[in-house]
Design an enzyme around this catalytic site. Structure first.
Site, short mmCIF file in Angstrom:
data_model
loop_
_atom_site.label_atom_id
_atom_site.label_comp_id
_atom_site.label_asym_id
_atom_site.label_seq_id
_atom_site.Cartn_x
_atom_site.Cartn_y
_atom_site.Cartn_z
N MET A 1 0.84 -1.17 0.00
CA MET A 1 0.00 0.00 0.00
C MET A 1 0.88 1.23 0.00
O MET A 1 1.03 1.86 1.02
CB MET A 1 -0.92 -0.11 1.20
N PRO A 2 1.50 1.53 -1.11
CA PRO A 2 2.29 2.76 -1.14
C PRO A 2 1.42 4.01 -1.29
O PRO A 2 0.42 3.98 -2.00
CB PRO A 2 3.18 2.59 -2.37
N LEU A 3 1.83 5.05 -0.59
CA LEU A 3 1.30 6.39 -0.84
C LEU A 3 2.39 7.09 -1.63
O LEU A 3 3.50 7.29 -1.13
CB LEU A 3 1.02 7.13 0.46
N VAL A 72 5.62 6.40 0.73
CA VAL A 72 5.46 5.85 2.06
C VAL A 72 4.89 4.46 1.84
O VAL A 72 3.84 4.31 1.20
CB VAL A 72 4.50 6.71 2.92
#
Length: 129
Positions: A1-3, A72
C-alpha cells in the site's frame, strides 16, 4: 500500500502528467506486487523556485523536468526497491523522455499500524485488509 507523492515543476500538460502517474502505478504493481486498485498518488506542481534539487556530489545536473518521487510504503526487499528505481527510470525515460538524471526517489517504510483507511480503524490490524 504505497502512498506516492510526486513533485514536479509546473509547465507539463495533463496528458504528460497522467502518463507519469499511470507509469508509476504500473511499475508499483509490477515490482511491489501490490493489488490492482491499490492506487494512492498525489501529484503536486511547483513554481521553479519552490524546488531546489541540487547535486549531492555525484556530478548530476538537474533540469526543469526534475521529478521527485516519495513513497510511504510497507517494508520492501532491497531487490524490489532496486527494481522499482530502475524500471521507473527506464519507463519514464522511454515513454516521456525524462532524463534519468532528473529522476529522484525516496522510500519511507512504515508498518501495518501506521495506516487507517477510514472510519478510525487500522484495517491492516483488524484483518479487513
Amino acid at each position: 500500500m504505497p502512498l506516492m507523492r510526486i513533485d514536479v515543476i509546473k509547465g507539463h500538460d495533463e496528458t504528460y502528467l497522467k502518463k507519469m502517474l499511470d507509469v508509476a502505478y504500473e511499475v508499483q504493481l509490477d515490482t511491489f506486487h501490490t493489488p490492482k486498485g491499490d492506487r494512492y498518488q498525489i501529484l503536486t506542481q511547483h513554481e521553479p523556485v519552490e524546488m531546489q534539487i541540487l547535486d549531492t556530489g555525484l556530478g548530476i545536473e538537474r533540469t526543469k523536468d526534475v521529478v521527485f518521487f516519495n513513497l510511504v510504503t510497507r517494508p520492501r526487499t532491497t531487490k524490489d526497491k532496486q527494481a522499482f528505481y530502475q524500471k521507473l527510470a527506464d519507463r519514464l525515460h522511454g515513454e516521456l523522455g525524462i532524463r534519468k538524471e532528473d529522476f529522484i526517489v525516496s522510500l519511507v517504510p512504515n508498518n501495518d499500524d501506521d495506516w487507517s483507511f477510514g472510519n478510525g480503524e487500522a484495517q491492516f490490524l483488524t484483518g479487513k485488509l
